[in-house]
Design an enzyme around this catalytic site. Sequence first.
Site, PDB file in Angstrom:
ATOM      1  N   LYS A  99       0.844  -1.211   0.000  1.00 19.84           N
ATOM      2  CA  LYS A  99       0.000   0.000   0.000  1.00 19.84           C
ATOM      3  C   LYS A  99       0.879   1.262   0.000  1.00 19.84           C
ATOM      4  O   LYS A  99       0.730   2.133  -0.858  1.00 19.84           O
ATOM      5  CB  LYS A  99      -0.924   0.027   1.241  1.00 19.84           C
ATOM      6  CG  LYS A  99      -1.867  -1.171   1.322  1.00 19.84           C
ATOM      7  CD  LYS A  99      -2.810  -1.067   2.489  1.00 19.84           C
ATOM      8  CE  LYS A  99      -2.143  -1.202   3.860  1.00 19.84           C
ATOM      9  NZ  LYS A  99      -1.538  -2.503   4.144  1.00 19.84           N
ATOM     10  N   ARG A 175     -10.519  -0.025   8.395  1.00 19.62           N
ATOM     11  CA  ARG A 175     -10.071  -1.409   8.577  1.00 19.62           C
ATOM     12  C   ARG A 175     -11.149  -2.256   9.223  1.00 19.62           C
ATOM     13  O   ARG A 175     -10.892  -3.414   9.567  1.00 19.62           O
ATOM     14  CB  ARG A 175      -8.850  -1.447   9.479  1.00 19.62           C
ATOM     15  CG  ARG A 175      -7.611  -1.049   8.734  1.00 19.62           C
ATOM     16  CD  ARG A 175      -6.407  -1.319   9.570  1.00 19.62           C
ATOM     17  NE  ARG A 175      -5.331  -0.508   9.066  1.00 19.62           N
ATOM     18  CZ  ARG A 175      -4.142  -0.998   8.734  1.00 19.62           C
ATOM     19  NH1 ARG A 175      -3.873  -2.255   8.864  1.00 19.62           N
ATOM     20  NH2 ARG A 175      -3.217  -0.189   8.278  1.00 19.62           N
ATOM     21  N   ARG A 210      11.523  -5.306   5.333  1.00 21.20           N
ATOM     22  CA  ARG A 210      11.217  -3.902   5.031  1.00 21.20           C
ATOM     23  C   ARG A 210      12.102  -2.988   5.879  1.00 21.20           C
ATOM     24  O   ARG A 210      12.361  -3.244   7.053  1.00 21.20           O
ATOM     25  CB  ARG A 210       9.753  -3.591   5.340  1.00 21.20           C
ATOM     26  CG  ARG A 210       9.494  -2.082   5.309  1.00 21.20           C
ATOM     27  CD  ARG A 210       8.064  -1.681   5.407  1.00 21.20           C
ATOM     28  NE  ARG A 210       7.304  -2.402   6.394  1.00 21.20           N
ATOM     29  CZ  ARG A 210       5.982  -2.422   6.411  1.00 21.20           C
ATOM     30  NH1 ARG A 210       5.299  -1.784   5.487  1.00 21.20           N
ATOM     31  NH2 ARG A 210       5.349  -3.091   7.329  1.00 21.20           N
ATOM     32  N   ARG A 239      10.525  -0.956  11.452  1.00 18.61           N
ATOM     33  CA  ARG A 239       9.350  -0.676  12.282  1.00 18.61           C
ATOM     34  C   ARG A 239       9.258  -1.659  13.433  1.00 18.61           C
ATOM     35  O   ARG A 239       9.582  -2.836  13.277  1.00 18.61           O
ATOM     36  CB  ARG A 239       8.084  -0.774  11.418  1.00 18.61           C
ATOM     37  CG  ARG A 239       7.632   0.558  10.905  1.00 18.61           C
ATOM     38  CD  ARG A 239       6.560   0.459   9.870  1.00 18.61           C
ATOM     39  NE  ARG A 239       5.423  -0.395  10.226  1.00 18.61           N
ATOM     40  CZ  ARG A 239       4.344  -0.523   9.464  1.00 18.61           C
ATOM     41  NH1 ARG A 239       4.263   0.145   8.327  1.00 18.61           N
ATOM     42  NH2 ARG A 239       3.353  -1.312   9.824  1.00 18.61           N
ATOM     43  N   ARG A 250      -1.023  -9.293  12.670  1.00 16.69           N
ATOM     44  CA  ARG A 250      -1.661  -8.219  11.881  1.00 16.69           C
ATOM     45  C   ARG A 250      -2.448  -8.810  10.712  1.00 16.69           C
ATOM     46  O   ARG A 250      -3.543  -8.350  10.381  1.00 16.69           O
ATOM     47  CB  ARG A 250      -0.581  -7.267  11.330  1.00 16.69           C
ATOM     48  CG  ARG A 250      -0.096  -6.275  12.366  1.00 16.69           C
ATOM     49  CD  ARG A 250       1.304  -5.776  12.085  1.00 16.69           C
ATOM     50  NE  ARG A 250       1.491  -5.130  10.803  1.00 16.69           N
ATOM     51  CZ  ARG A 250       2.672  -4.910  10.233  1.00 16.69           C
ATOM     52  NH1 ARG A 250       3.787  -5.298  10.853  1.00 16.69           N
ATOM     53  NH2 ARG A 250       2.766  -4.327   9.085  1.00 16.69           N
TER      54      ARG A 250
HETATM   55  P1  AP5 Z   1       4.685  -1.479   1.950  1.00 14.53           P
HETATM   56  O1  AP5 Z   1       4.410  -0.655   0.736  1.00 14.53           O
HETATM   57  O2  AP5 Z   1       5.314  -0.805   3.103  1.00 14.53           O
HETATM   58  O3  AP5 Z   1       3.355  -2.252   2.392  1.00 14.53           O
HETATM   59  P2  AP5 Z   1       2.093  -1.772   3.177  1.00 14.53           P
HETATM   60  O4  AP5 Z   1       0.930  -2.467   2.570  1.00 14.53           O
HETATM   61  O5  AP5 Z   1       2.058  -0.284   3.246  1.00 14.53           O
HETATM   62  O6  AP5 Z   1       2.407  -2.421   4.575  1.00 14.53           O
HETATM   63  P3  AP5 Z   1       2.162  -1.962   6.057  1.00 14.53           P
HETATM   64  O7  AP5 Z   1       2.926  -2.932   6.894  1.00 14.53           O
HETATM   65  O8  AP5 Z   1       2.503  -0.520   6.242  1.00 14.53           O
HETATM   66  O9  AP5 Z   1       0.670  -2.192   6.216  1.00 14.53           O
HETATM   67  P4  AP5 Z   1      -0.085  -2.377   7.513  1.00 14.53           P
HETATM   68  O10 AP5 Z   1      -1.469  -2.201   7.063  1.00 14.53           O
HETATM   69  O11 AP5 Z   1       0.227  -3.610   8.250  1.00 14.53           O
HETATM   70  O12 AP5 Z   1       0.529  -1.232   8.437  1.00 14.53           O
HETATM   71  P5  AP5 Z   1       0.040   0.201   8.879  1.00 14.53           P
HETATM   72  O13 AP5 Z   1       1.215   1.017   9.095  1.00 14.53           O
HETATM   73  O14 AP5 Z   1      -1.015   0.696   8.033  1.00 14.53           O
HETATM   74  O15 AP5 Z   1       5.541  -2.704   1.475  1.00 14.53           O
HETATM   75  C1  AP5 Z   1       5.993  -3.669   2.384  1.00 14.53           C
HETATM   76  C2  AP5 Z   1       7.357  -4.196   1.925  1.00 14.53           C
HETATM   77  O16 AP5 Z   1       7.191  -4.878   0.679  1.00 14.53           O
HETATM   78  C3  AP5 Z   1       8.375  -3.090   1.678  1.00 14.53           C
HETATM   79  O17 AP5 Z   1       9.620  -3.511   2.063  1.00 14.53           O
HETATM   80  C4  AP5 Z   1       8.321  -2.862   0.160  1.00 14.53           C
HETATM   81  O18 AP5 Z   1       9.548  -2.415  -0.305  1.00 14.53           O
HETATM   82  C5  AP5 Z   1       7.973  -4.261  -0.332  1.00 14.53           C
HETATM   83  N1  AP5 Z   1       7.159  -4.222  -1.565  1.00 14.53           N
HETATM   84  C6  AP5 Z   1       6.121  -3.374  -1.849  1.00 14.53           C
HETATM   85  N2  AP5 Z   1       5.588  -3.648  -3.076  1.00 14.53           N
HETATM   86  C7  AP5 Z   1       6.302  -4.697  -3.567  1.00 14.53           C
HETATM   87  C8  AP5 Z   1       6.220  -5.439  -4.783  1.00 14.53           C
HETATM   88  N3  AP5 Z   1       5.328  -5.178  -5.735  1.00 14.53           N
HETATM   89  N4  AP5 Z   1       7.090  -6.464  -4.933  1.00 14.53           N
HETATM   90  C9  AP5 Z   1       8.038  -6.778  -3.961  1.00 14.53           C
HETATM   91  N5  AP5 Z   1       8.156  -6.089  -2.798  1.00 14.53           N
HETATM   92  C10 AP5 Z   1       7.288  -5.066  -2.603  1.00 14.53           C
HETATM   93  O19 AP5 Z   1      -0.617  -0.148  10.289  1.00 14.53           O
HETATM   94  C11 AP5 Z   1       0.160  -0.573  11.364  1.00 14.53           C
HETATM   95  C12 AP5 Z   1      -0.700  -0.803  12.582  1.00 14.53           C
HETATM   96  O20 AP5 Z   1      -1.368   0.398  12.971  1.00 14.53           O
HETATM   97  C13 AP5 Z   1      -1.804  -1.831  12.443  1.00 14.53           C
HETATM   98  O21 AP5 Z   1      -1.343  -3.129  12.680  1.00 14.53           O
HETATM   99  C14 AP5 Z   1      -2.782  -1.360  13.523  1.00 14.53           C
HETATM  100  O22 AP5 Z   1      -2.387  -1.789  14.798  1.00 14.53           O
HETATM  101  C15 AP5 Z   1      -2.655   0.139  13.478  1.00 14.53           C
HETATM  102  N6  AP5 Z   1      -3.647   0.733  12.585  1.00 14.53           N
HETATM  103  C16 AP5 Z   1      -3.405   1.286  11.370  1.00 14.53           C
HETATM  104  N7  AP5 Z   1      -4.562   1.721  10.808  1.00 14.53           N
HETATM  105  C17 AP5 Z   1      -5.545   1.441  11.673  1.00 14.53           C
HETATM  106  C18 AP5 Z   1      -6.956   1.614  11.662  1.00 14.53           C
HETATM  107  N8  AP5 Z   1      -7.583   2.165  10.629  1.00 14.53           N
HETATM  108  N9  AP5 Z   1      -7.667   1.187  12.724  1.00 14.53           N
HETATM  109  C19 AP5 Z   1      -7.058   0.627  13.781  1.00 14.53           C
HETATM  110  N10 AP5 Z   1      -5.733   0.416  13.857  1.00 14.53           N
HETATM  111  C20 AP5 Z   1      -4.986   0.819  12.814  1.00 14.53           C
END
Ligand code: AP5
Length: 607
Positions: A99, A175, A210, A239, A250
Amino acid sequence: MGWCVPSLSNHYVPFKSSPLPLAARNSFSHTPSNYSRSLLKWRRYHGFLDSQEIGITFKCNDLRHIISRSNSVSRVAVEANAEKKPLKIIISGAPASGKGTQCELIVKKYGVVHISAGDLLRSEITAGTETGEKAKEFMEKGLLVPDEIVVTMVKRRLAQQDAQEMGWLLDGYPRSLSQALVLENLEIKPDLFIVLDVPDEILIERVVSRRLDPVSGKIYHLKYFPPETEEIAARLTQRFDDTEEKARSRLQTYQQNVESVISIYKNIMKKIDGNRPKEQVFEEIDMILARKVEGQWMDHESPVGGNEDAVKGYNTFQKKNNWKGIPTRLNNIPHSREIREYFYEDVRRSTIRAIDDGMNRLKVEINIPELNPEMDVYRIGTLMELVRVIALALADDGKRVKVCVQGSMGEGVLAGMPLQLAGTRNILEFMDWGEYGAKGTFINIGSIGAKDVNDQDDIFILVAPQNAMGNCIIDDLQAMVEAAGRRPLILVNPRLKDLPSAGGVMQTIGREKRMEFAASFSNCYSFRLLYKVGTQYPIMGALRMSYPNPYELYVRTDTEQGKEEYVNVARFMEKPTREEINDIFSGKSRGKESKPTGLWGLLSAMF
Ligand code: AP5
């Protein structure tokens, strides 16, 4: 000169036209032989029509007046008024589905504001706030942070000026169902809901490798996107929730909630295979977004991909006829295949756009002689062809479509169905639904009512729903709407007005409910030919609306070369009333009381 004056609700702008032959002959020279037969039937029927039908009462000389005056007007006027809406996108997907990576690329190209729920929470943690401390407890366990923290944060960010003006890209929110419903209740509706689809085993590998650059904010992967320099490599951070154990937790949280969130955005959802190189993933997203952006502009001249036959017909028609507005020779029945295909394509692309934009109560109203079974029952075949084009286009897009036609209504001696629809169900069953076995999988035939609404159906097309002698269709329609919930329903040529019985008695059964029901659907396509009051010949003009464009008013005129032409003379942001149309046709300036201001004032001065 007070030529362009806005009314209180509608704006109209006369259109630029090339120098035109000025004669608007009231000639019957093109009358086809079978026309007079149809005309008789048509007149007999229209003796019963209520006052909602559009009729035009201008004198022929007035047409000359309008056309000559419209020469000086510029198309820019309308386009300047067409506001380009900022894009509103939600991106969703499992942890590490990419994402954030795609958001970087989308923001770069489309200039929208990236709002990441995870980043907002992490910045609270970094700032050491109480909110951050509380959020961290949940994030460490891979659980959702409680709504009272996240919802307020996201709402506040969305309301900021940059997001309002430039559009937004919401990442990681909603979410859960409750979070999605908050947006719904606030009427915050995205244009597109992107879901990145990546197999679980790949996700874990992406999470643990990552790394983030705290200086540029860029996302790296030790294997797939290693840092460009030693210097960057040295400052990369990881992270706190990027361990295998936390990632699994997650992922589990994501899987528990994803279906309920998708159910809210099913109509505007695009699932993208995220297990490809990031450039390829972006290419697909980019194509979808480009179409969205393009759709926001008033482009009524180019067809949008899809159904090859219809597009081919539409293109041939344009080439052969040097088409600039709408097809001519509409009094010649049956219409040529090219004319029919022009209309099918016109309806198809506006319907697809409306659905892409999340509309779910849609109405197609098209009233060309060939699509009007009131004149000859055999024309139901043309209507079926139109329905097939819409259904196959939706099926091509992976939607499961149910094409519904009402069955016999009432009981005992009152049992019956409208003559026009007799045999329609059989035609649908036996129709050629393409080579790919779409029927039975992506396309199913059903009847109007709640009982044919199944969980697997994505979209419903209702063929010409109408009353039958002594019976009202409205209860079945309402039950179906309720059962379908948020899934789109498309009414194609509904006839919910009062209908005369064979004995000439007007059927007013359920009138109020019917009108209320019809008003709850919005036109995604509307085309009607305009005649003088009480006549069905010659055609004086046409009114066309193809979503997302405004209503366009055309005047039909005979050219000196013995051909005819439709000239676009005005556009209306809302469906014009009969009076507004009459005023345009008779060259009257309207609404002296509403002095134009701003852009409109300027245009008036120009004209
Ligand atoms: P990356 O682009 O960073 O992936 P991402 O989908 O953004 O992953 P996140 O881990 O950030 O998602 P998440 O939803 O778990 O975390 P968030 O911070 O939102 O890519 C990941 C890796 O893959 C990178 O190394 C990249 O280089 C690689 N990559 C990307 N594309 C690729 C490709 N095509 N091919 C190969 N490699 C690739 O949330 C974290 C926490 O916050 C949650 O667990 C929760 O506790 C809390 N939280 C967040 N939002 C909410 C909400 N709305 N409600 C309640 N709690 C929430």
